[in-house]
Design a protein around this motif. Sequence first.
Motif, mmCIF file in Angstrom:
data_model
loop_
_atom_site.group_PDB
_atom_site.id
_atom_site.type_symbol
_atom_site.label_atom_id
_atom_site.label_comp_id
_atom_site.label_asym_id
_atom_site.label_seq_id
_atom_site.Cartn_x
_atom_site.Cartn_y
_atom_site.Cartn_z
ATOM 1 N N ALA A 10 0.831 -1.207 0.000
ATOM 2 C CA ALA A 10 0.000 0.000 0.000
ATOM 3 C C ALA A 10 0.865 1.256 0.000
ATOM 4 O O ALA A 10 0.568 2.226 -0.711
ATOM 5 N N LEU A 11 1.938 1.243 0.804
ATOM 6 C CA LEU A 11 2.845 2.400 0.844
ATOM 7 C C LEU A 11 3.523 2.601 -0.508
ATOM 8 O O LEU A 11 3.653 3.737 -0.996
ATOM 9 N N TYR A 12 3.960 1.515 -1.119
ATOM 10 C CA TYR A 12 4.588 1.616 -2.440
ATOM 11 C C TYR A 12 3.597 2.155 -3.480
ATOM 12 O O TYR A 12 3.952 2.981 -4.328
ATOM 13 N N SER A 31 0.052 -5.950 20.916
ATOM 14 C CA SER A 31 -0.371 -7.108 20.125
ATOM 15 C C SER A 31 -1.888 -7.278 20.152
ATOM 16 O O SER A 31 -2.510 -7.617 19.140
ATOM 17 N N ARG A 32 -2.501 -7.010 21.321
ATOM 18 C CA ARG A 32 -3.956 -7.137 21.422
ATOM 19 C C ARG A 32 -4.671 -5.928 20.826
ATOM 20 O O ARG A 32 -5.723 -6.066 20.200
ATOM 21 N N ASN A 33 -4.097 -4.755 21.004
ATOM 22 C CA ASN A 33 -4.722 -3.559 20.425
ATOM 23 C C ASN A 33 -4.683 -3.593 18.902
ATOM 24 O O ASN A 33 -5.586 -3.084 18.229
ATOM 25 N N LEU A 34 -3.614 -4.204 18.361
ATOM 26 C CA LEU A 34 -3.517 -4.335 16.911
ATOM 27 C C LEU A 34 -4.661 -5.172 16.343
ATOM 28 O O LEU A 34 -5.119 -4.936 15.217
ATOM 29 N N ARG A 35 -5.124 -6.134 17.087
ATOM 30 C CA ARG A 35 -6.239 -6.950 16.616
ATOM 31 C C ARG A 35 -7.492 -6.098 16.423
ATOM 32 O O ARG A 35 -8.265 -6.316 15.482
ATOM 33 N N ILE A 36 -7.679 -5.130 17.310
ATOM 34 C CA ILE A 36 -8.839 -4.231 17.187
ATOM 35 C C ILE A 36 -8.642 -3.262 16.030
ATOM 36 O O ILE A 36 -9.545 -3.037 15.223
ATOM 37 N N LEU A 37 -7.450 -2.697 15.948
ATOM 38 C CA LEU A 37 -7.193 -1.673 14.931
ATOM 39 C C LEU A 37 -7.219 -2.237 13.511
ATOM 40 O O LEU A 37 -7.672 -1.572 12.580
ATOM 41 N N ASN A 43 -7.368 2.702 4.808
ATOM 42 C CA ASN A 43 -7.361 2.659 6.271
ATOM 43 C C ASN A 43 -6.091 2.056 6.857
ATOM 44 O O ASN A 43 -5.778 2.312 8.026
ATOM 45 N N MET A 44 -5.373 1.271 6.083
ATOM 46 C CA MET A 44 -4.141 0.718 6.639
ATOM 47 C C MET A 44 -2.955 1.667 6.467
ATOM 48 O O MET A 44 -1.917 1.480 7.073
ATOM 49 N N GLY A 47 -4.687 3.552 10.089
ATOM 50 C CA GLY A 47 -3.239 3.385 9.943
ATOM 51 C C GLY A 47 -2.431 4.303 10.828
ATOM 52 O O GLY A 47 -1.274 3.985 11.162
ATOM 53 N N GLN A 48 -3.003 5.440 11.231
ATOM 54 C CA GLN A 48 -2.302 6.355 12.138
ATOM 55 C C GLN A 48 -1.959 5.665 13.451
ATOM 56 O O GLN A 48 -0.893 5.919 14.046
ATOM 57 N N TYR A 49 -2.849 4.805 13.903
ATOM 58 C CA TYR A 49 -2.646 4.108 15.182
ATOM 59 C C TYR A 49 -2.017 2.731 14.968
ATOM 60 O O TYR A 49 -1.305 2.229 15.848
ATOM 61 N N ILE A 50 -2.284 2.136 13.793
ATOM 62 C CA ILE A 50 -1.697 0.830 13.502
ATOM 63 C C ILE A 50 -0.179 0.919 13.460
ATOM 64 O O ILE A 50 0.525 0.079 14.043
#
Length: 507
Positions: A88-90, A188-194, A453-454, A462-465
């Motif tokens: 996505a960044l590329y 690791s757990r917050n990433l699952r939500i984000l 969003n990523m 993506g800001q928080y991811i």
Amino acid sequence: MDLYDAACIICFIHAFLFFIDMFLKSCSHYPYLYFLENTGFKIGPGCIQWCTTVANNYFQKIVRHNPKFWSRWFALGVYVTCIILPFALYLVGSTAIANLSMKNEGQHHHPKTLSLEPVIPGVNLPLGDLSYYLSAIAISSVVHEAGHAFAALREGVQVSGFGFCIFLILPAAYVLLSTNQCQALPPSRNLRILTAGVWHNVVLSLLAYTAVILMPQFVSPLYSQGSGIYVVGFAEDSPLRGSTGFYHGDIITKVNNDCIVKNKEDWKNCISASFLENDERLGFCIGITFLLQNTSPTAFKDLLADSTNCCPNYKSEHLCFTTTFPEDVVKQVSDLDRTLLKKNCLPARKVIEESGISCRTHLSCPDAKPLCIHPLLANDTYLLTIERTSGEPHQPKIVIFLGHPAEVWFGIQVSDFVPRARFLSIFASRLPDISLLLMKYIAILSSGLALINMLPIFMFDGQYIITDILVYLLNRLSSRGTIEKISKLIVTFCSLIFSICIISYFL
């Protein structure tokens, strides 16, 4: 109604609703305040919101069922997001560079390579597909936010409500989570939500794409394909509708005798081919006897004149034809008949039904029908013969159209799916096409929503991811404060690149 008028009407409706809302609130109108409090509606400038807690219980019941599955499901979502993120960044970076380089070189077309492109109704999206566009956005947004809600409940985070809003005409869903509880979770757990929203959009896009591929197999018990195209509708004031044209349920099988129509792609190619041949118009092979027996009396001066009109005014079903023929034919007829061979007033339908063979010159005509006659028409007028199978009694097999081929393309709405049973209504016959188009928009817009969003840009997931990914990877190497500063720099830089990508598209 054009795009400007539609935008004015939408803005007026929102302004009117906002004025009524402010007026009733300023008057402390109790029934209205009671209605807002109990329904969860809110009206703001250009925005209508609705929020409810009713869905919370359903989310809880779904997550409690088979908790191990949900744990592995959202963990898989984290891995998939991390794998797609570099791509996505590329994509954003390459799109920004390509757009800027084209502007510097004075080019106005967009690159043919894979790139990002905003989908805007009325710009690069037909306004007629607006309902599909909005429905796909609504479905993709609901699935995205439902992913966040499921993942949050699985990680023990409180969900305060699930809402839906309409900004002007764009629909969007949202979920209210406890920010403090999310921040208290390990990365690791917050990433699952984000990443749950992105992950659900990826899955939805794959399901929609699979449905597009398998749609013919899904509907094959009720619909057939490859035997022609099915007439399902007409444009307003279409000249091809009615007793002289087509009816709902007609099956188009051929254009201009030799162009077979099996699907909409063939239909498009056949119509395009009818006016791409600039050197010679479509002609019809006929015999000499038929021509001499069916030629209507015409003034001799009209035969000699260089005109497209050699038919008397009362001959409404006749056309003026010119003829190409072999040299040996000339020797077989008299001088007067030879003049008739050059320009003739003939009944158009009788010629087409008698011929059955299309030609460009006499060289492609058989010996039994050695003459190739061409209708004399104005430069922007073409003669098309369209074969169809009609369910209406006593209708001719061939529809004759005189005009520009574009009128045929835009005047008839057709489908690749032909109902196997005549009892299927016109609406039922359009269901496969409606479903197919909706699935295409869902596949495109859901994947686009996941991609956006990523990305590590402001106001998106993506800001928080990116912050939690960096904390998870660099926690032992640096302090959280330093990691958050690095994260802000990355988000700022990516937001700038993304802005350049969007702005350069419109310049």
